[in-house]
Design an enzyme around this catalytic site. Structure first.
Site, PDB file in Angstrom:
ATOM      1  CG  ASP A   1      43.319  76.707  72.329  1.00 34.45           C
ATOM      2  OD1 ASP A   1      42.953  77.889  72.264  1.00 34.45           O
ATOM      3  OD2 ASP A   1      42.956  75.936  73.226  1.00 34.45           O
ATOM      4  CB  ALA A   2      46.590  74.313  66.654  1.00 32.69           C
TER       5      ALA A   2
ATOM      6  CD  GLU B   1      39.491  80.011  66.179  1.00 36.69           C
ATOM      7  OE1 GLU B   1      38.523  80.164  65.431  1.00 36.69           O
ATOM      8  OE2 GLU B   1      39.384  79.938  67.432  1.00 36.69           O
TER       9      GLU B   1
ATOM     10  N   GLY C   1      47.905  79.558  67.845  1.00 36.94           N
ATOM     11  CA  GLY C   1      49.257  79.056  67.563  1.00 36.94           C
ATOM     12  C   GLY C   1      49.806  78.360  68.786  1.00 36.94           C
TER      13      GLY C   1
ATOM     14  N   GLY D   1      52.677  76.707  69.154  1.00 32.48           N
ATOM     15  CA  GLY D   1      54.079  77.029  69.398  1.00 32.48           C
ATOM     16  C   GLY D   1      54.286  78.473  69.825  1.00 32.48           C
TER      17      GLY D   1
ATOM     18  CG  ASN E   1      41.526  79.850  80.071  1.00 38.09           C
ATOM     19  OD1 ASN E   1      41.619  80.149  78.876  1.00 38.09           O
ATOM     20  ND2 ASN E   1      40.655  78.960  80.506  1.00 38.09           N
ATOM     21  CE1 TYR E   2      40.971  74.727  80.457  1.00 38.38           C
ATOM     22  CE2 TYR E   2      42.525  72.931  80.291  1.00 38.38           C
ATOM     23  CZ  TYR E   2      41.304  73.404  80.680  1.00 38.38           C
ATOM     24  OH  TYR E   2      40.419  72.568  81.289  1.00 38.38           O
TER      25      TYR E   2
ATOM     26  CG  HIS F   1      35.474  72.898  79.076  1.00 40.32           C
ATOM     27  ND1 HIS F   1      35.339  73.134  80.423  1.00 40.32           N
ATOM     28  CD2 HIS F   1      36.764  72.503  78.904  1.00 40.32           C
ATOM     29  CE1 HIS F   1      36.489  72.923  81.036  1.00 40.32           C
ATOM     30  NE2 HIS F   1      37.380  72.522  80.143  1.00 40.32           N
TER      31      HIS F   1
ATOM     32  CG  ASP G   1      53.258  58.607  52.034  1.00 43.28           C
ATOM     33  OD1 ASP G   1      53.086  58.116  53.167  1.00 43.28           O
ATOM     34  OD2 ASP G   1      53.999  59.587  51.812  1.00 43.28           O
TER      35      ASP G   1
ATOM     36  CG  HIS H   1      37.450  69.770  82.193  1.00 40.69           C
ATOM     37  ND1 HIS H   1      38.487  70.669  82.171  1.00 40.69           N
ATOM     38  CD2 HIS H   1      37.268  69.457  83.492  1.00 40.69           C
ATOM     39  CE1 HIS H   1      38.891  70.891  83.411  1.00 40.69           C
ATOM     40  NE2 HIS H   1      38.153  70.178  84.234  1.00 40.69           N
TER      41      HIS H   1
HETATM   42 CU   LIG Z   1      39.113  71.592  80.466  1.00 42.85          CU
END
Ligand SMILES: [Cu+2]
Length: 646
Positions: free
Chosen positions: A319-320, A322, A324, A326, A396-397, A450, A601, A612
């Site tokens: 989700d980040a 593919e 984004g 933000g 959906n999420y 999932h 560093d 879930h």
């Molecule tokens: Cu879930």
């Protein structure tokens, strides 16, 4: 931050620390910071430069427009840095992805390169094209009709990222997979799935392929959808309730990206890919502000679904990278998503043309009651804590990201999961027939098992960027024998993780395994190196098999903890371009070199997982589920730092 303040700094291109908010005792703080996101004026400059150079417009659109962060070494040293924009531009006609860096003060293109085989994230243009191609497909209309749905004006299609399964070469194809639903009447678009109709769309060749499962049954009807929204009878008590969280903004100072609260100093930003980012996080011990975290961000996430059947096997959304995180940021509603008394920070994000848009109330910052701080023998005090919160909607999420900073030096992170579960249709009356792969949650609907994995990049600079090291702490029972005569003995052991491969570590409940980032050059009053410890919370192991496509693409799932020596260009755990990626990139690739980490560093990477298993109570909208971790000081202070504080 004001455009004027930014303009002053751009004009003189000087050291960022020259603009200060003023001095209070030992503390002088700059309004702006080199890692601050682009403001609207800077985005305008970047867009104008790209368009003027023929790099944007026509079939070329902006996939990402963000600050190009200057080298960390310059930031840490306080050296002058250039403000630059970083753009990812996708040319849909050529199916080509290019990266460009724009020097904002000079108003010129500093660099540009094509990235062969890279597919940028799914965006609204892809969704619109996929929608029109699917609706024009005779095979899709036939499949929908097989499920008893004739009126196509009631049908919605939802795009999903394609995944990668050995075909659909990203160099020649841009693929979107599409789900089909009867349009929902309520705010859950997943409520009336047309089950088993999987559609693969190649946007480059404009080809639609329909995978239709053998069994066909009608989608859930409107009555089934409405039933899930029927409220319980009202409660019998009239007692007034408390809402809003009782937050106070008065104790928090927010100036541009800078947040000051009690002893904590930090910067907050909404970035298009990573979402909420914290940076320059330090603790004011009265004599000076001590560095704790240089930068903390969501590096990547992935949501593998367990159903291997048509229409489901491909669902592994990153989700980040593919989409984004933000890009999906929500405008927080005071009194609902965050307490009414919070301070809200706006964000600026670019659209496909590179035009900046203000996103109101992207981040909430507030103080809240922190429960009991400590108590004993009639002494003690109540705790307060600072909360930094953002909410992102990804289809959906909905994911909430909450950082909490406490007066005792603890930094806690929670991810909140809510929204609508992805669900498949099942024959009406099914109670448990699908419970191996999916769990029935309402009439005619089963939600598929999932997992959600969130990979965090934690660039800890404990009392400075270097030299830091990572020690692993384990606790083990002592052997039975004369030294342990009653069998109850156990002891903690620390060992330093010397290289990247040694630092790929799984969680281990049996040894209470923990990791601590230490600075051997900074010592507390006891002579111990100062440190911050990663304390995992509840988590999950991936069920997808090692070697599966999703595991190859999300190589960061191979270990819960990784450590790397800092590199400016190593930020995303699954690589820069996970869309349709065959895998092997990111942490898996970088750490193959097995670079030393002791004395460097160090960047710590932590992936937490949520398994879930859906339940009826998660329908129609999930109550918030949460998971998280804490960073806690170990030897960073000489004692409980809240003693004597009021
Ligand atoms: Cu879930």
């Amino acid at each position: 931050m004001s455009a004027r303040a930014r303009g002053v700094r751009l004009a003189c291109a000087a050291a960022w620390s020259v603009l200060v908010l003023g001095c209070r005792g030992h503390e002088s703080v700059a309004v702006t910071h080199p890692l601050d996101p682009l403001d609207a004026r800077e985005m305008d400059v970047a867009r104008v430069v790209l368009v003027a150079g023929g790099r944007l417009g026509g079939s070329r659109r902006v996939s990402l427009l963000d600050v190009h962060e200057p080298p960390k070494a310059d930031v840490i040293a306080g050296r002058p840095t250039r403000r630059e924009a970083f753009a990812v531009v996708y040319d849909a006609r050529r199916n080509e992805t290019a990266e460009a860096v724009v020097d904002l003060a000079a108003r010129r293109l500093a660099s540009r390169r094509l990235v062969p085989g890279a597919q940028p994230p799914l965006d609204p243009s892809d969704a619109a094209l996929a929608d029109s191609l699917v609706r024009a497909s005779a095979a899709w209309r036939t499949a929908v009709a097989r499920h008893g749905v004739r009126d196509l004006s009631t049908v919605e299609v939802a795009p999903w990222s394609a995944g990668y399964f050995g075909s659909d070469d990203p160099a020649t194809a841009r693929v979107v997979r599409v789900d089909t639903y009867v349009r929902a009447r309520r705010p859950n678009d997943m409520a009336r799935p047309i089950d088993g109709v999987g559609v693969v769309v190649d946007l480059t060749r404009r080809v639609v392929h329909v995978e239709d499962a053998a069994a066909a049954y009608p989608p859930p009807d409107a009555a089934s959808e409405d039933a899930a929204w029927r409220p319980l009878p009202p409660p019998t008590t009239d007692a007034p309730s408390v809402t809003g969280g009782g937050a106070s903004a008065a104790a928090v100072r927010v100036d541009g990206s800078l947040v000051r609260w009690r002893r904590w100093r930090l910067r907050v930003a909404m970035r298009p890919r990573e979402g909420l980012v914290l940076y320059a996080v330090g603790f004011d011990d009265g004599a000076r502000v001590r560095s704790v975290l240089h930068r903390a961000s969501l590096s990547e996430m992935v949501v593998p679904y367990g159903d291997p059947g048509p229409g489901w096997y491909f669902r592994n959304s990153f989700d980040a990278g593919e989409i984004g995180m933000g890009v999906g940021v929500a405008a927080l509603r005071p009194g609902v998503d965050a307490p009414a008394g919070a301070t809200f920070v706006d964000a600026v994000l670019a659209d496909r043309r590179g035009v900046p848009h203000r996103r109101p109330r992207a981040i909430a910052v507030y103080e809240r009651d922190g429960g009991l701080a400590w108590t004993h023998a009639g002494t003690g005090r109540r705790a307060r804590e600072l909360v930094v919160f953002a909410l992102c909607n990804l289809g959906n999420y909905d994911y909430g990201f909450e950082w909490t900073l406490r007066e005792d030096g603890t930094i806690a992170h929670r991810v909140l999961l809510t929204g609508a579960m992805a669900a498949r249709g099942v024959p009406n009356g099914t109670a448990d027939a699908h419970d191996s792969l999916a769990h029935p949650v309402t009439g005619g609907v089963a939600a598929v098992h999932h997992q959600h994995f969130f990979s965090y990049r934690l660039d800890l600079d404990v009392d400075g960027a270097t030299p830091n090291r990572v020690d692993e702490i384990e606790t083990h029972a002592l052997d039975a024998g004369p030294a342990n005569p009653y069998g109850g003995g156990f002891a903690a052991h620390a060992r330093t993780l010397a290289t990247e491969r040694a630092a790929r570590r799984p969680l281990d409940l049996a040894s209470a395994r923990r990791w601590i980032v230490l600075n051997p050059a900074a010592r507390n009053a006891l002579g111990q190196p100062t440190g911050y410890l990663l304390e995992p919370g509840a988590s999950a192991e991936p069920f997808a098999r090692p070697g599966s496509w999703v595991r190859r693409r999300a190589g960061f799932l191979d270990a819960a903890v990784w450590a790397t020596p800092f590199r400016d260009d190593e930020r995303y755990a699954a690589g820069d371009y996970p869309y349709q990626s065959p895998g092997g990139d990111g942490l898996a690739r970088w750490t193959a070199a097995d670079r030393p980490i002791d004395g460097t560093d160090v960047v710590l990477w932590y992936t937490l997982g949520v398994t879930h298993n859906p339940r009826p109570e998660d329908w129609p909208i999930m109550p918030v589920q949460e998971a998280g971790f804490r960073l806690i000081p170990v030897g960073f202070f000489d004692r409980n730092p809240t003693i004597g504080d009021r």
